[in-house]
Design an enzyme around this catalytic site. Sequence first.
Site, PDB file in Angstrom:
ATOM      1  N   PHE A 256      35.798  47.064  74.142  1.00  0.00           N
ATOM      2  CA  PHE A 256      36.321  48.126  73.554  1.00  0.00           C
ATOM      3  C   PHE A 256      37.888  48.182  73.846  1.00  0.00           C
ATOM      4  O   PHE A 256      38.189  49.171  73.817  1.00  0.00           O
ATOM      5  CB  PHE A 256      36.063  49.893  74.471  1.00  0.00           C
ATOM      6  N   CYS A 267      30.988  60.965  67.675  1.00  0.00           N
ATOM      7  CA  CYS A 267      30.805  61.192  68.948  1.00  0.00           C
ATOM      8  C   CYS A 267      31.870  60.957  70.082  1.00  0.00           C
ATOM      9  O   CYS A 267      32.130  62.075  70.275  1.00  0.00           O
ATOM     10  CB  CYS A 267      30.329  59.965  69.763  1.00  0.00           C
TER      11      CYS A 267
HETATM   12  C1  UGA Z   1      29.287  55.836  71.109  1.00  0.00           C
HETATM   13  C2  UGA Z   1      28.877  55.789  72.465  1.00  0.00           C
HETATM   14  O1  UGA Z   1      29.514  53.984  72.859  1.00  0.00           O
HETATM   15  C3  UGA Z   1      27.701  55.399  72.641  1.00  0.00           C
HETATM   16  O2  UGA Z   1      27.624  54.421  73.683  1.00  0.00           O
HETATM   17  C4  UGA Z   1      27.205  56.949  72.672  1.00  0.00           C
HETATM   18  O3  UGA Z   1      25.564  56.938  73.335  1.00  0.00           O
HETATM   19  C5  UGA Z   1      27.904  57.386  71.074  1.00  0.00           C
HETATM   20  O4  UGA Z   1      28.686  57.328  70.902  1.00  0.00           O
HETATM   21  C6  UGA Z   1      27.085  58.456  71.259  1.00  0.00           C
HETATM   22  O5  UGA Z   1      27.619  60.099  72.166  1.00  0.00           O
HETATM   23  O6  UGA Z   1      26.154  59.228  70.635  1.00  0.00           O
HETATM   24  P1  UGA Z   1      29.077  55.317  68.389  1.00  0.00           P
HETATM   25  O7  UGA Z   1      29.748  56.838  68.088  1.00  0.00           O
HETATM   26  O8  UGA Z   1      27.341  55.106  67.848  1.00  0.00           O
HETATM   27  O9  UGA Z   1      28.901  55.589  69.837  1.00  0.00           O
HETATM   28  O10 UGA Z   1      29.933  54.323  68.224  1.00  0.00           O
HETATM   29  P2  UGA Z   1      30.654  53.410  68.785  1.00  0.00           P
HETATM   30  O11 UGA Z   1      30.149  52.007  69.269  1.00  0.00           O
HETATM   31  O12 UGA Z   1      31.540  54.104  70.566  1.00  0.00           O
HETATM   32  O13 UGA Z   1      32.002  53.349  67.687  1.00  0.00           O
HETATM   33  C7  UGA Z   1      33.002  54.465  67.343  1.00  0.00           C
HETATM   34  C8  UGA Z   1      34.090  54.300  66.799  1.00  0.00           C
HETATM   35  O14 UGA Z   1      34.944  53.086  68.501  1.00  0.00           O
HETATM   36  C9  UGA Z   1      34.018  53.262  65.808  1.00  0.00           C
HETATM   37  O15 UGA Z   1      34.775  53.260  64.933  1.00  0.00           O
HETATM   38  C10 UGA Z   1      34.517  51.772  66.318  1.00  0.00           C
HETATM   39  O16 UGA Z   1      35.195  51.186  65.675  1.00  0.00           O
HETATM   40  C11 UGA Z   1      35.707  51.902  67.274  1.00  0.00           C
HETATM   41  N1  UGA Z   1      36.288  50.884  68.186  1.00  0.00           N
HETATM   42  C12 UGA Z   1      35.382  50.553  68.918  1.00  0.00           C
HETATM   43  C13 UGA Z   1      37.619  51.144  68.217  1.00  0.00           C
HETATM   44  O17 UGA Z   1      38.130  50.714  67.476  1.00  0.00           O
HETATM   45  N2  UGA Z   1      37.377  49.472  68.778  1.00  0.00           N
HETATM   46  C14 UGA Z   1      36.784  49.216  69.939  1.00  0.00           C
HETATM   47  O18 UGA Z   1      37.306  48.016  70.638  1.00  0.00           O
HETATM   48  C15 UGA Z   1      35.356  48.675  69.907  1.00  0.00           C
END
Ligand code: UGA
Length: 463
Positions: A256, A267
């Site tokens: 992240f 979320c």
């Molecule tokens: C998030 C959490 O990661 C989960 O652990 C949690 O269970 C879930 O919310 C929830 O509350 O139900 P999610 O919404 O599926 O999961 O998505 P993420 O994988 O967290 O990504 C979120 C956003 O962050 C995406 O747009 C992704 O592109 C962005 N991101 C992620 C970044 O911009 N940089 C990163 O290094 C990682």
Amino acid sequence: MRVTVVGLGYVGLVTAACLSEWRHRVTGIEADRRRLDDLRAGTLPIHEPGLDELVARNHQAGMLRFEDLDAMPLAVNRAEVVILAVGTHDGNGGWQTETMRRALADVVPNLRAGTPLVVRSTLPPEFINQLTDLVAELRGLPKPDVPVLLNPEFTQEGRAIVDFIRPSRIICGVAHDPEGLGEARLRRIFASAAATTPFLTMPAIDASFSKLGSNLFLATKISFANELAALCDAYGARIDQVVHAMGLDSRIGSAFLGAGVGFGGSCLPNQVTMTVKTARVAGLLTPLLAAVDDINAAQPGHFVNRLDQVFSGRFAGRRVAILGLTFKPNTDDLREAPSLATSRLLLERGVHVVAYDPMPRAREGAVDMVSGLEVVESVEAALVDADAAMLVTEWAEFAAIDWRRMHSLMRHPVVLDGRNALPAEEMVALGFTYSAFGRGLMAPEPNPIGRRVPTASAASEVA
Ligand code: UGA
């Protein structure tokens, strides 16, 4: 065990399917008639890798049934555990608890005494503190005669099955469980994962904050990486090298810290914004989280502004390809997707925006959500005659594109990589002007191939 799951959205459907895979007998209750009919016919409302097979297999085997609200009283009454997984988003970046209140009113009177009620939806903390009283009231008793638990989920879209089957931790949040019966049943539900997974029992409010805190921290890491990327841009440093080096420190970790166009989804954005708002109402200031929110909200604007360097401010009449619409790969979810904000900003500046995403459902949804957006069915169709391409979602197929061929299709070979997903030096060697968050702008001409220049001094205009 006989488990009833109420609400078959993202969280509920994954929960129901995975529990049935663990040989629990699961009844899923869904209020939306169309969604229910689709599920019974084998059409899933969401795209999640592996979920189709899991649902089909267990539905056919009779381990997973889908029922409507009429069947709920009996399904609740017969269950050994009832899990609530109804939606808590208001569709506008905020919370709503009406659906949960209605579900509680439908479910709680039908529970047999002693049957644990497990809430898996993410709820605002103040609601958690009212949960026991609400249940007691619905039971017509001074104290509930059923255990009331919170079991937050930590699954990520796109890898929800793996996250469910092999969770990093299982949290048993206790709102009311004087004899520990609820905890014992929750342990049985998760028995298949228990050997390798920490099972933590704690008060419900702590469980709620474990979930909230995790998401807030993940969001903070991303916004931190984005701020660091802006510094890298200004000084000519390279963010991917920087975060790789940082991440090798086990106190920091590399996850992240991906700089880019920002976090989306149902979320992270919602939980940051709502935490800031509700804290303010409670008289608390959360300046760190407010900054996380502000940084994230500004990223699509910064992304579009990166085009200033190549368009010299002349946006009107340009054709720009948006690659990727979903908020991240391996989902068809468009909620709070940075692609939407990016497209709107471009359209406001008179750009003709042509978008492609591998998910047909995302393409259809985006057209409804962004007026003036054109969507096409292939990468080629998006890139043909484009003055620039902006990669918003790092779908694997974008890294696998034959970029040499795309170079000849585009009017101007300019690629803005909003996820640091493409091999920068190779792109430049192919003749692209390439720009990514925290990597400055790299241009084959007039700069020597592959040499990075700080964005402040970079210039590679297109005619
Ligand atoms: C998030 C959490 O990661 C989960 O652990 C949690 O269970 C879930 O919310 C929830 O509350 O139900 P999610 O919404 O599926 O999961 O998505 P993420 O994988 O967290 O990504 C979120 C956003 O962050 C995406 O747009 C992704 O592109 C962005 N991101 C992620 C970044 O911009 N940089 C990163 O290094 C990682």
